[in-house]
Design a protein around this motif. Structure first.
Motif, PDB file in Angstrom:
ATOM      1  N   ARG A   2      35.185  35.796  13.357  1.00  0.00           N
ATOM      2  CA  ARG A   2      34.642  34.564  12.922  1.00  0.00           C
ATOM      3  C   ARG A   2      35.593  33.983  11.849  1.00  0.00           C
ATOM      4  NH1 ARG A   2      30.407  33.373   9.608  1.00  0.00           N
ATOM      5  NH2 ARG A   2      30.113  35.560   9.195  1.00  0.00           N
ATOM      6  N   PRO A   3      35.793  32.790  12.062  1.00  0.00           N
ATOM      7  CA  PRO A   3      36.615  32.249  11.121  1.00  0.00           C
ATOM      8  C   PRO A   3      35.645  32.019   9.815  1.00  0.00           C
ATOM      9  CG  PRO A   3      36.730  30.864  13.094  1.00  0.00           C
ATOM     10  CD  PRO A   3      35.920  31.936  13.190  1.00  0.00           C
ATOM     11  N   ASP A   4      36.222  32.230   8.779  1.00  0.00           N
ATOM     12  CA  ASP A   4      35.621  32.188   7.339  1.00  0.00           C
ATOM     13  C   ASP A   4      34.891  30.895   7.340  1.00  0.00           C
ATOM     14  OD1 ASP A   4      36.423  34.709   6.655  1.00  0.00           O
ATOM     15  OD2 ASP A   4      37.764  34.129   5.392  1.00  0.00           O
ATOM     16  N   ALA A   5      35.522  29.857   7.759  1.00  0.00           N
ATOM     17  CA  ALA A   5      34.966  28.634   7.723  1.00  0.00           C
ATOM     18  C   ALA A   5      33.503  28.257   8.338  1.00  0.00           C
ATOM     19  CB  ALA A   5      36.040  27.325   7.870  1.00  0.00           C
ATOM     20  N   LEU A   6      33.525  29.054   9.197  1.00  0.00           N
ATOM     21  CA  LEU A   6      32.291  28.922  10.239  1.00  0.00           C
ATOM     22  C   LEU A   6      30.978  29.359   9.584  1.00  0.00           C
ATOM     23  CD1 LEU A   6      32.469  27.591  13.095  1.00  0.00           C
ATOM     24  CD2 LEU A   6      32.335  29.816  13.989  1.00  0.00           C
ATOM     25  N   PRO A   7      29.889  28.409   9.440  1.00  0.00           N
ATOM     26  CA  PRO A   7      28.685  28.607   8.963  1.00  0.00           C
ATOM     27  C   PRO A   7      27.881  29.729   9.814  1.00  0.00           C
ATOM     28  CG  PRO A   7      28.456  26.801   9.666  1.00  0.00           C
ATOM     29  CD  PRO A   7      29.797  26.912  10.022  1.00  0.00           C
ATOM     30  N   TYR A   8      27.214  30.703   8.951  1.00  0.00           N
ATOM     31  CA  TYR A   8      26.576  31.638   9.921  1.00  0.00           C
ATOM     32  C   TYR A   8      24.914  31.201   9.640  1.00  0.00           C
ATOM     33  CZ  TYR A   8      25.170  36.124  11.857  1.00  0.00           C
ATOM     34  OH  TYR A   8      24.533  37.143  12.960  1.00  0.00           O
ATOM     35  N   ALA A  48      27.656  28.601  19.149  1.00  0.00           N
ATOM     36  CA  ALA A  48      26.169  28.894  18.435  1.00  0.00           C
ATOM     37  C   ALA A  48      26.165  30.232  18.355  1.00  0.00           C
ATOM     38  CB  ALA A  48      25.132  28.348  19.465  1.00  0.00           C
ATOM     39  N   ALA A  49      26.575  31.043  19.193  1.00  0.00           N
ATOM     40  CA  ALA A  49      26.898  32.711  19.130  1.00  0.00           C
ATOM     41  C   ALA A  49      27.488  33.008  17.811  1.00  0.00           C
ATOM     42  CB  ALA A  49      27.127  33.519  20.254  1.00  0.00           C
ATOM     43  N   GLN A  50      28.742  32.551  17.621  1.00  0.00           N
ATOM     44  CA  GLN A  50      29.139  32.734  16.449  1.00  0.00           C
ATOM     45  C   GLN A  50      28.516  32.460  15.113  1.00  0.00           C
ATOM     46  OE1 GLN A  50      33.017  30.762  17.091  1.00  0.00           O
ATOM     47  NE2 GLN A  50      33.971  32.516  18.021  1.00  0.00           N
ATOM     48  N   ARG A  51      27.640  31.545  15.050  1.00  0.00           N
ATOM     49  CA  ARG A  51      26.830  31.200  13.856  1.00  0.00           C
ATOM     50  C   ARG A  51      25.663  31.969  13.792  1.00  0.00           C
ATOM     51  NH1 ARG A  51      28.206  24.612  13.328  1.00  0.00           N
ATOM     52  NH2 ARG A  51      26.237  24.817  12.021  1.00  0.00           N
TER      53      ARG A  51
END
Ligand code: CTP
Ligand code: CA
Length: 237
Positions: A2-8, A48-51
């Motif tokens: 997951r790229p660091d920029a992507l919010p969880y 969505a899954a990555q978040r």
């Protein structure tokens, strides 16, 4: 990875997404279909899954966009099957996204055996209108069959015509459908179908209108999910 920029920020959120086109059978070997690739729906599922969301994709015909990791995929063929699956799954979803290109019409009759050529030429194909799945989800929510706080998102592919531009058609469609968000795609001249990039607007029932600048379907997905996330927060989810 997951790229660091992507919010969880969608952990525990149940998202159901329809993707691809429907195939309306005419006889055992033929159908009416469309060119939907399923790329936008799958890009949304992946994002969505990555978040952190729990994601199910109900997929019709697609151009094999590659199954996203960590996403449940249910395959359907025609609009009625898609309607059944979406209606059932929406009852247990926090977010429902209708990214599928649902055939508006289907042949009125299914021929049990293959239609043969005859000397008198082909018989005309009579069509009937398919159920409006998105509208059905909204009325299902009004009737309490789907939780009141489930966020419902629709898509619209518009070209604009003599009665109005892409945005005018989008606004009218949002009102007609009654969903919370409508992603309006400007299509035509090689845009949208099977391509990597989308452009358009994100319209909300609350009246906000956000331009979605030209970018990848991945970028567009994250913009859409940002707004979905806001709606979930508003509902105290
Ligand atoms: N949709 C649906 N069921 C249908 C047709 C469309 O759920 N039978 C959904 C699509 O998945 C999309 C939204 O409705 O999210 C808008 O689809 P669109 O084809 O743009 O709108 P229609 O209402 O079919 O109107 P038209 O095609 O005439 O513009
Ligand atoms: Ca349509």
């Amino acid at each position: 990875e997951r790229p660091d920029a992507l919010p969880y920020d969608l952990a525990g959120v149940r998202v159901v997404i329809s993707a691809g086109g429907t195939r309306e059978p005419l006889d055992p070997v033929r159908y009416l279909g469309n060119h939907s690739s399923g790329k936008q729906g799958f890009a949304l599922a992946r994002a969505a899954a990555q978040r952190g969301a729990t994601v199910t994709v109900v997929a019709g015909s697609t151009a094999d966009p590659g199954d996203p990791a960590g996403v449940d995929i249910v395959r359907v063929s025609n609009a009625q099957h898609l309607a059944d699956e979406m209606t059932k799954r929406a009852a247990e979803a926090d977010v429902v996204i209708m990214a599928a290109a649902v055939a508006d019409f289907r042949p009125i009759a299914f021929a049990e055996s293959k239609i043969k050529k005859t000397d008198s030429g082909p018989a005309p194909i009579e069509l009937t209108t398919n159920p409006d799945i998105l509208r059905g989800l909204v009325t299902g929510r009004e009737a309490g069959r789907i939780p009141a706080d489930t966020v419902i998102v629709g898509f619209a592919a518009e070209t604009g015509d003599e009665t109005g531009g892409v945005l005018d058609h989008g606004r009218a469609k949002l009102r007609r459908k009654g969903c919370d968000l409508l992603v309006v795609n400007a299509v035509g001249e090689g845009k949208a179908f099977g391509t990597e990039d989308n452009t358009g607007w994100l319209l909300s029932a609350a009246g906000t209108e956000t331009a979605l600048p030209l970018g990848s379907k991945t970028l567009m997905s994250s913009r859409i999910l940002d707004e979905v996330r806001e709606l979930l927060t508003d509902g105290d989810n």
